[in-house]
Motif scaffolding. Structure first.
Motif, mmCIF file in Angstrom:
data_model
loop_
_atom_site.group_PDB
_atom_site.id
_atom_site.type_symbol
_atom_site.label_atom_id
_atom_site.label_comp_id
_atom_site.label_asym_id
_atom_site.label_seq_id
_atom_site.Cartn_x
_atom_site.Cartn_y
_atom_site.Cartn_z
ATOM 1 N N UNK A 1 0.832 -1.204 0.000
ATOM 2 C CA UNK A 1 0.000 0.000 0.000
ATOM 3 C C UNK A 1 0.868 1.256 0.000
ATOM 4 N N UNK A 2 0.317 2.336 -0.533
ATOM 5 C CA UNK A 2 1.057 3.602 -0.596
ATOM 6 C C UNK A 2 0.467 4.611 0.379
ATOM 7 N N UNK A 3 1.331 5.456 0.927
ATOM 8 C CA UNK A 3 0.877 6.508 1.831
ATOM 9 C C UNK A 3 -0.080 7.455 1.107
ATOM 10 N N UNK A 4 0.198 7.736 -0.155
ATOM 11 C CA UNK A 4 -0.659 8.663 -0.903
ATOM 12 C C UNK A 4 -2.084 8.139 -0.984
ATOM 13 N N UNK A 5 -2.237 6.868 -1.358
ATOM 14 C CA UNK A 5 -3.583 6.309 -1.452
ATOM 15 C C UNK A 5 -4.280 6.309 -0.104
ATOM 16 N N UNK A 6 -3.541 5.974 0.945
ATOM 17 C CA UNK A 6 -4.149 5.944 2.277
ATOM 18 C C UNK A 6 -4.658 7.330 2.670
ATOM 19 N N UNK A 7 -3.914 8.361 2.355
ATOM 20 C CA UNK A 7 -4.369 9.728 2.655
ATOM 21 C C UNK A 7 -5.623 10.070 1.861
ATOM 22 N N UNK B 1 8.312 -4.940 5.695
ATOM 23 C CA UNK B 1 7.518 -4.558 6.869
ATOM 24 C C UNK B 1 7.511 -3.043 7.057
ATOM 25 N N UNK B 2 8.672 -2.421 6.903
ATOM 26 C CA UNK B 2 8.749 -0.967 7.080
ATOM 27 C C UNK B 2 7.884 -0.243 6.057
ATOM 28 N N UNK B 3 7.890 -0.711 4.829
ATOM 29 C CA UNK B 3 7.099 -0.050 3.789
ATOM 30 C C UNK B 3 5.605 -0.294 3.981
ATOM 31 N N UNK B 4 5.248 -1.498 4.395
ATOM 32 C CA UNK B 4 3.835 -1.771 4.664
ATOM 33 C C UNK B 4 3.347 -0.888 5.813
ATOM 34 N N UNK B 5 4.156 -0.768 6.857
ATOM 35 C CA UNK B 5 3.800 0.068 8.005
ATOM 36 C C UNK B 5 3.591 1.520 7.573
ATOM 37 N N UNK B 6 4.527 2.040 6.784
ATOM 38 C CA UNK B 6 4.413 3.429 6.322
ATOM 39 C C UNK B 6 3.187 3.605 5.427
ATOM 40 N N UNK B 7 2.885 2.592 4.624
ATOM 41 C CA UNK B 7 1.778 2.703 3.681
ATOM 42 C C UNK B 7 0.426 2.833 4.346
ATOM 43 N N UNK C 1 3.058 5.085 16.659
ATOM 44 C CA UNK C 1 3.268 4.175 15.536
ATOM 45 C C UNK C 1 4.167 3.024 15.937
ATOM 46 N N UNK C 2 3.822 1.795 15.511
ATOM 47 C CA UNK C 2 4.674 0.650 15.832
ATOM 48 C C UNK C 2 5.968 0.706 15.057
ATOM 49 N N UNK C 3 7.014 0.213 15.651
ATOM 50 C CA UNK C 3 8.300 0.131 14.978
ATOM 51 C C UNK C 3 8.520 -1.303 14.545
#
Length: 323
Positions: A53-59, A107-113, A306-308
């Motif tokens: 997932x992308x941060x842009x879409x989530x926003x 995992x880091x990218x999924x979390x950010x997304x 936010x979880x790390x």
């Protein structure tokens, strides 16, 4: 009595878009989501299983939906031990779940997304749907433990697709395992005529959430095309079977998500509409354009810190267990 939210497992499925359910003038990306969110209070994001997932879409999704609307996000395939196409991996990373560095980055990218959804109070849950080969045992326990570490603070739901998890004599241990990590058990409706059929049990393993996913009752579940697997139009009598189960879950949890995955044409949205009507029963009809089947108002969960994503030297061992 907890809140019951009814929706579908996609709002962008090609078959739904082509079915005519979306009216003229609301068939672009923004119009579809706004139209859907006026009729249902929850939706599952299945695209996040096929690509990160992308941060842009989530926003954008958070901005296009009303307060109280939530998204259940399906975990990326690599994170649940499913085969993952190299073409969807970021920055040329190998689709290798045994590589700890790859897992940490994914995992880091999924979390950010999904972080914008979480911050906006729109994250209903993250769904971990495990493949049929994921069976009970020490390696699966370790896999779940690592998932819990990496997702601490998230609302998590787990769907097992091997029936042995919920067989009599094993079911209590499965419930205890999920409860240990605060993971909500996913109940499923599917055909009961196949060796791979998961029984329609409804354990409660989290006080905050229960999830029910309706896959349809096609006998082509394990063998046919996607259309064959999900081609089922639920009758009112089939849905009525679940009313006491869903209400029973609502008596024991803060929220119940009821999601229809029979995404063939408009079958899922029609089933969701019928289930909403059945759950409403004799209560006053909601005003046009407002989601229904909310048993009791509830505020979205607080985002919290936010979880790390954990970095674990055991990643290759535990991820390989699912493969």
């Amino acid at each position: 009595m907890g809140e019951i939210l009814v929706g579908t497992c996609s709002w962008t499925d090609r078959a739904l878009v082509g079915s005519g359910w979306y009216p003229p003038g609301r068939r672009d990306a923004e119009g579809r989501l706004r139209h859907y969110a006026e009729r249902f209070p929850v939706v599952e994001v299945d695209a996040s299983y096929y690509a990160l997932p992308s941060e842009r879409n989530s926003r954008l999704w958070a901005g296009r939906t009303p307060d109280g609307f939530v998204f259940d996000v399906k975990a990326f395939s690599l994170l649940t031990g499913h085969p993952t196409r190299q073409a969807v991996m970021p920055d040329g990373l190998p689709a290798d779940p045994r590589d700890p560095a790859v897992l940490d980055e994914v995992w880091a990218r999924f979390t950010a997304g999904i972080e914008p959804l979480r911050q906006a109070g729109r994250l209903g849950s993250v769904l971990f749907q495990f493949p049929p080969r994921f069976r009970p045992g020490p390696r699966a326990d370790e896999f779940l433990r690592e998932c819990a570490e990496r997702t601490r603070g998230w609302p998590l739901a787990v769907e097992f697709r091997h029936p042995s998890w919920w067989e009599p004599g094993r079911d209590e241990a499965t419930s205890a395992l999920l409860a240990r990590y605060g993971m909500a058990a996913v109940a499923v409706d599917m055909t009961q005529t196949l060796p791979s059929s998961v029984p329609p049990v409804t354990p409660v393993t989290s006080p905050r959430l229960s999830v029910v996913r309706f896959h349809g009752r096609s006998t082509a579940w394990g063998a046919g095309s996607k259309e064959d697997r999900f081609r089922h139009a639920y009758g009112e009598d089939e849905l009525a079977e679940w009313l006491p189960r869903v209400r029973g879950l609502a008596e024991r949890t803060e929220r119940v998500h009821v999601l229809f995955n029979n995404c063939c044409g408009d079958a899922a949205v029609r089933a969701a509409e019928t289930m909403t009507r059945l759950l409403d029963g004799d209560r006053p009809t909601a005003a046009p354009g407002l989601p229904r089947a909310r048993s009791a108002p509830a505020s979205p969960p607080s985002p919290g810190p936010p979880p790390t994503p954990a970095r674990s030297s055991s990643s290759s061992r535990s991820r390989g267990a699912a493969g």
